[in-house]
Design a protein around this motif. Sequence first.
Motif, short mmCIF file in Angstrom:
data_model
loop_
_atom_site.label_atom_id
_atom_site.label_comp_id
_atom_site.label_asym_id
_atom_site.label_seq_id
_atom_site.Cartn_x
_atom_site.Cartn_y
_atom_site.Cartn_z
N MET A 12 -4.27 -10.58 -22.97
CA MET A 12 -4.33 -9.94 -21.66
C MET A 12 -3.58 -8.61 -21.71
SD MET A 12 -6.29 -11.66 -19.65
CE MET A 12 -5.87 -11.19 -17.97
N ALA A 13 -2.45 -8.58 -22.42
CA ALA A 13 -1.69 -7.33 -22.56
C ALA A 13 -2.51 -6.28 -23.30
CB ALA A 13 -0.37 -7.59 -23.29
N GLY A 14 -3.36 -6.73 -24.21
CA GLY A 14 -4.24 -5.80 -24.91
C GLY A 14 -5.19 -5.08 -23.97
N TYR A 15 -5.45 -5.68 -22.81
CA TYR A 15 -6.29 -5.06 -21.78
C TYR A 15 -5.43 -4.40 -20.69
CZ TYR A 15 -10.64 -7.02 -23.55
OH TYR A 15 -11.75 -7.31 -24.31
N GLY A 16 -4.11 -4.40 -20.88
CA GLY A 16 -3.23 -3.76 -19.92
C GLY A 16 -2.74 -4.68 -18.80
N TYR A 17 -3.08 -5.96 -18.84
CA TYR A 17 -2.65 -6.92 -17.82
C TYR A 17 -1.36 -7.58 -18.28
CZ TYR A 17 -7.06 -6.72 -15.27
OH TYR A 17 -8.13 -6.32 -14.52
N ARG A 18 -0.41 -7.72 -17.35
CA ARG A 18 0.86 -8.35 -17.70
C ARG A 18 1.11 -9.55 -16.80
NH1 ARG A 18 5.12 -6.46 -14.22
NH2 ARG A 18 4.41 -4.72 -12.95
N PRO A 19 1.79 -10.57 -17.35
CA PRO A 19 2.07 -11.74 -16.52
C PRO A 19 3.09 -11.39 -15.44
CG PRO A 19 3.06 -11.97 -18.70
CD PRO A 19 2.30 -10.69 -18.70
N ILE A 20 2.87 -11.92 -14.25
CA ILE A 20 3.80 -11.70 -13.14
C ILE A 20 3.98 -13.00 -12.37
CG2 ILE A 20 3.29 -9.24 -12.83
CD1 ILE A 20 1.98 -11.28 -10.15
N GLU A 21 5.04 -13.03 -11.62
CA GLU A 21 5.31 -14.12 -10.67
C GLU A 21 5.97 -13.45 -9.48
OE1 GLU A 21 7.43 -18.47 -10.73
OE2 GLU A 21 6.83 -17.56 -12.63
N ARG A 22 5.38 -13.59 -8.30
CA ARG A 22 5.86 -12.86 -7.12
C ARG A 22 5.72 -13.68 -5.84
NH1 ARG A 22 6.82 -9.72 -10.61
NH2 ARG A 22 6.87 -7.48 -10.58
N ASP A 23 6.55 -13.33 -4.89
CA ASP A 23 6.42 -13.81 -3.51
C ASP A 23 5.81 -12.66 -2.72
OD1 ASP A 23 7.71 -16.28 -3.94
OD2 ASP A 23 9.67 -15.30 -3.79
N GLY A 24 5.03 -13.01 -1.71
CA GLY A 24 4.43 -11.96 -0.91
C GLY A 24 3.60 -12.52 0.22
N VAL A 25 2.89 -11.62 0.88
CA VAL A 25 2.05 -11.97 2.02
C VAL A 25 0.60 -11.74 1.62
CG1 VAL A 25 1.48 -11.40 4.42
CG2 VAL A 25 3.87 -11.33 3.64
N TRP A 26 -0.25 -12.71 1.94
CA TRP A 26 -1.67 -12.66 1.59
C TRP A 26 -2.48 -12.49 2.86
CZ3 TRP A 26 -4.57 -17.57 -0.47
CH2 TRP A 26 -5.85 -17.22 -0.87
N SER A 27 -3.35 -11.53 2.86
CA SER A 27 -4.25 -11.35 4.01
C SER A 27 -5.67 -11.20 3.51
CB SER A 27 -3.83 -10.15 4.86
OG SER A 27 -3.83 -8.98 4.10
N ARG A 28 -6.59 -11.74 4.31
CA ARG A 28 -8.01 -11.68 3.96
C ARG A 28 -8.81 -11.29 5.18
NH1 ARG A 28 -10.60 -15.70 0.04
NH2 ARG A 28 -11.92 -15.95 1.83
N GLY A 29 -9.96 -10.74 4.91
CA GLY A 29 -10.88 -10.37 5.98
C GLY A 29 -12.18 -9.91 5.36
N PHE A 30 -13.00 -9.27 6.14
CA PHE A 30 -14.27 -8.77 5.65
C PHE A 30 -14.01 -7.76 4.54
CE2 PHE A 30 -17.88 -5.74 6.00
CZ PHE A 30 -18.88 -6.61 5.59
N GLU A 31 -14.50 -8.06 3.33
CA GLU A 31 -14.33 -7.20 2.17
C GLU A 31 -12.87 -6.87 1.89
OE1 GLU A 31 -17.05 -4.04 3.16
OE2 GLU A 31 -18.76 -5.17 2.42
N LYS A 32 -12.00 -7.86 2.12
CA LYS A 32 -10.56 -7.66 1.95
C LYS A 32 -9.93 -8.94 1.43
CE LYS A 32 -6.48 -7.05 4.84
NZ LYS A 32 -5.99 -6.91 6.20
N SER A 33 -9.11 -8.82 0.42
CA SER A 33 -8.28 -9.90 -0.09
C SER A 33 -7.06 -9.23 -0.69
CB SER A 33 -9.02 -10.74 -1.13
OG SER A 33 -8.25 -11.87 -1.49
N VAL A 34 -5.98 -9.17 0.06
CA VAL A 34 -4.85 -8.31 -0.28
C VAL A 34 -3.56 -9.11 -0.40
CG1 VAL A 34 -3.51 -6.31 0.49
CG2 VAL A 34 -5.95 -6.40 0.94
N PHE A 35 -2.78 -8.78 -1.42
CA PHE A 35 -1.46 -9.35 -1.61
C PHE A 35 -0.44 -8.23 -1.50
CE2 PHE A 35 2.13 -10.56 -4.36
CZ PHE A 35 2.45 -11.79 -3.80
#
Length: 193
Positions: free
Chosen positions: A96-119
Amino acid sequence: MLRSISAFLLLTALAGKASADNIPDIVLEYASAFAQTQAADKQPSATPPADYAQWFFQGLTHPAGAIVTQSALMRDAYTKGQEYWRDHPSQRTQIMAGYGYRPIERDGVWSRGFEKSVFQPTDADADAGTWWINSFGGVAWREVGLVAPNSVYERPRVHIAGYLSPKGHYGHLGAYEHEVLVTSGAAEKASGH
């Protein structure tokens, strides 16, 4: 079915997944081996490593998915990505790091809606901002331990683990600089007084 494939290809293009600049060595080896089989079968030998790497990444991040295509390149790369995920669990973070993705662990707020899925991470991380959030492999949210918000007014606090993308254009119309592919999560407990 053609509509499904077209929608998938459009979403892939908009999501900005695998960067052509970041192709892990193992993927280049697979692409080279594939190109050699095509040359042996007297097929067109133009196998751009970036195309192969993109479909390998799709298979890697969708280990339980399927692909319907007449393209031997797409099919080979996708299934090799799936096999790599299953057969090399100790190498997942590295690939995954070879593609630029790194492992994470986070707290946050999740919201969804029409064409939306946001952290929205709640920490003061340098990567703060809103991230496009998706379950790893596009599996149902319950499979990663979360319950999707049912309305735009529901904004649960969640704890997630997964892979954070490099900067790019992700989500609906590429409006987010990052995406997070969630491998596990849990709703945060409400604090009572």
